[in-house]
Enzyme design. Structure first.
Site, PDB file in Angstrom:
ATOM      1  N   GLU A  33     -25.580   8.691  -2.343  1.00  0.00           N
ATOM      2  CA  GLU A  33     -24.365   9.202  -2.868  1.00  0.00           C
ATOM      3  C   GLU A  33     -24.490  10.813  -2.739  1.00  0.00           C
ATOM      4  O   GLU A  33     -23.523  11.272  -2.159  1.00  0.00           O
ATOM      5  CB  GLU A  33     -24.127   8.870  -4.245  1.00  0.00           C
ATOM      6  CG  GLU A  33     -23.728   7.598  -4.517  1.00  0.00           C
ATOM      7  CD  GLU A  33     -22.445   7.182  -3.620  1.00  0.00           C
ATOM      8  OE1 GLU A  33     -21.511   7.999  -3.793  1.00  0.00           O
ATOM      9  OE2 GLU A  33     -22.132   6.298  -3.226  1.00  0.00           O
ATOM     10  N   CYS A 189      -7.715   4.979   6.997  1.00  0.00           N
ATOM     11  CA  CYS A 189      -6.781   6.291   6.353  1.00  0.00           C
ATOM     12  C   CYS A 189      -7.451   7.510   6.688  1.00  0.00           C
ATOM     13  O   CYS A 189      -7.633   8.377   5.860  1.00  0.00           O
ATOM     14  CB  CYS A 189      -6.380   6.224   4.910  1.00  0.00           C
ATOM     15  SG  CYS A 189      -4.910   7.123   4.243  1.00  0.00           S
ATOM     16  N   CYS A 196      -2.232   3.249  10.318  1.00  0.00           N
ATOM     17  CA  CYS A 196      -1.296   2.648   9.060  1.00  0.00           C
ATOM     18  C   CYS A 196      -1.104   1.314   9.247  1.00  0.00           C
ATOM     19  O   CYS A 196      -1.029   0.553   8.206  1.00  0.00           O
ATOM     20  CB  CYS A 196      -0.253   3.629   8.865  1.00  0.00           C
ATOM     21  SG  CYS A 196      -0.517   5.177   8.452  1.00  0.00           S
ATOM     22  N   CYS A 199      -3.649  -1.067   7.628  1.00  0.00           N
ATOM     23  CA  CYS A 199      -4.164  -0.683   6.066  1.00  0.00           C
ATOM     24  C   CYS A 199      -3.230  -1.620   5.196  1.00  0.00           C
ATOM     25  O   CYS A 199      -2.233  -2.160   5.450  1.00  0.00           O
ATOM     26  CB  CYS A 199      -3.495   0.820   5.817  1.00  0.00           C
ATOM     27  SG  CYS A 199      -3.694   1.214   4.212  1.00  0.00           S
ATOM     28  N   CYS A 205       3.259   2.175   0.939  1.00  0.00           N
ATOM     29  CA  CYS A 205       2.820   3.584   1.035  1.00  0.00           C
ATOM     30  C   CYS A 205       4.024   4.348   1.527  1.00  0.00           C
ATOM     31  O   CYS A 205       4.462   4.264   2.690  1.00  0.00           O
ATOM     32  CB  CYS A 205       1.681   3.518   2.225  1.00  0.00           C
ATOM     33  SG  CYS A 205       1.145   5.262   2.613  1.00  0.00           S
TER      34      CYS A 205
END
Length: 431
Positions: A33, A189, A196, A199, A205
């Site tokens: 991370e 994205c 799109c 997605c 959206c």
């Protein structure tokens, strides 16, 4: 269908499930991370693997020298992260008996860990219900809700986005949901030219439905800094100093440095002049955080060098033919690589020896005198395989011929040997 359910459905089919840190080991998850902060997954993977090999446990990291850590971090950038993980490892070793804390408030107190990173660590390690709000997740939420960010401060925007993501995160599947959100943000994205149509959220959206076209990201103007490296050379060695004059290169080793003001116009003008001189180190631009470094260099050759006995003096003579375990920033590494290449070519010409980087052995070695095999395979072997590696193959070939009782004059046997040879050399390279 609910927002979170669409995300989870997508994850089960398309989500990344085989990343090297997805082992439910909180130490490895924490390292990954930190490495993934402002860095792409494909860039992080080889660094993570090397890091895990050298520092398999938190204890080994806590007792490591910072130079060892910076050496493995060299080229990954944002070096403050390396300092932070070292500080964190020491804190956990001393105050938490070497056990990474499970309490999110304790985790957020550790160096370099904010609310999003803390949530990611505990979610991926224990499936705790903590959301992740990195740049990828922010972009999805901003587009999905058509939030115009141009009239909001960073704090105002973060407050809105945290409220939204905390509403969406499912109670029992936070690990999968967070991974899916980050995957969708980085793969679908994307900042430019999002895909799109594939997605899972596109039917609801606002960005996609209404074809909204507002300025999504306010890019900060990058500061320009001119840098002149003084490359002080003695034989095959170059003087490097451990300095903190540039905060992004804290505790790294680089050439003696001079700063000056620069503009793009000046850079192009100087670059043209220097390029006409056919120098080995041409000026180049290096991007670091929100800074553009316009890098020039000049070489000073000396006949006698000052002996530096102790690395604590913060000056070393770096032999380009012998790698040393110290942190070196990417532009300095680039220059040293160019200097090493030039030296190897010079030695080749002088000794009439062909040196290659042998893929099979993963090191510079003496190349083959001439192609030992025909066609494209022969060319590839000649360009990538050294004499030493070829000797390995000859032993293997003899073993195969004896075991299989092959006859090199028979076409099918020759074909079998050829396939074995290709597999012997090139399958090992890929692994």
């Amino acid at each position: 269908m609910l927002f979170s359910q669409k995300i989870l459905n997508w994850y089960h089919i398309f989500g990344r499930k085989n990343l090297p840190w997805q082992k439910k080991n909180i130490y490895l998850i924490w390292i990954s991370e930190i490495m993934l902060q402002r860095t792409q997954v494909k860039t992080v993977i080889p660094y993570f693997k090397k890091f895990k090999k050298n520092f398999p446990t938190l204890k080994s990291l806590a007792y490591a020298n910072i130079n060892e850590i910076l050496y493995l971090w060299s080229g990954l950038g944002y070096y403050q992260r390396a300092h932070n993980i070292h500080k964190t490892a020491i804190i956990i070793q001393k105050t938490h008996n070497g056990i990474f804390p499970k309490n999110i408030n304790e985790v957020k107190k550790l160096p370099g860990i904010g609310p999003s990173t803390a949530g990611a660590i505990l979610s991926f390690a224990y499936n705790f219900i903590y959301a992740v709000l990195d740049s990828n997740v922010k972009r999805i939420l901003i587009r999905y809700h058509a939030i115009n960010i141009n009239y909001k401060t960073k704090n105002q925007l973060d407050k809105i986005l945290w409220k939204l993501i905390n509403q969406y995160i499912p109670i029992h599947q936070s690990r999968k949901f967070n991974q899916a959100m980050m995957d969708i943000g980085s793969i679908i994205c994307t900042n430019k030219n999002p895909s799109c149509s594939i997605c899972p959220l596109h039917n609801t959206c606002k960005y996609y439905i209404h074809k909204i076209n507002f300025k999504e990201l306010v890019h900060k103007k990058k500061n320009r800094i001119g840098i002149l490296f003084s490359i002080i050379k003695y034989k095959n060695m170059y003087l490097l100093k451990q300095q903190n004059r540039i905060s992004i290169w804290k505790s790294l080793f680089y050439f003696p440095i001079t700063f000056f003001s620069i503009s793009k116009k000046k850079y192009e003008k100087f670059k043209k002049k220097i390029n006409n001189l056919n120098t080995i180190i041409n000026p180049f631009i290096h991007y670091a955080s929100n800074v553009q470094l316009y890098i020039y260099s000049h070489t000073i050759i000396i006949k006698k060098k000052k002996i530096i006995k102790n690395i604590n003096q913060k000056k070393i003579w770096y032999d380009i033919l012998k790698e040393r375990k110290i942190g070196i920033p990417a532009p300095v590494k680039k220059i040293l690589t160019l200097l090493k290449t030039k030296l190897i070519k010079k030695n080749m010409k002088k000794n009439n020896i062909r040196i290659i980087f042998c893929s099979f052995l993963r090191k510079n070695a003496e190349g083959l005198d001439y192609p030992f095999f025909t066609g494209k395979t022969g060319k590839k072997i000649y360009e990538e395989i050294s004499k030493e590696a070829w000797c390995h193959w000859l032993k293997e070939q003899t073993k195969i011929i004896n075991e299989k009782k092959l006859n090199m004059f028979i076409k099918k046997d020759r074909k079998y040997i050829k396939n074995k040879m290709k597999k012997f050399f090139f399958d090992k390279i890929q692994n």
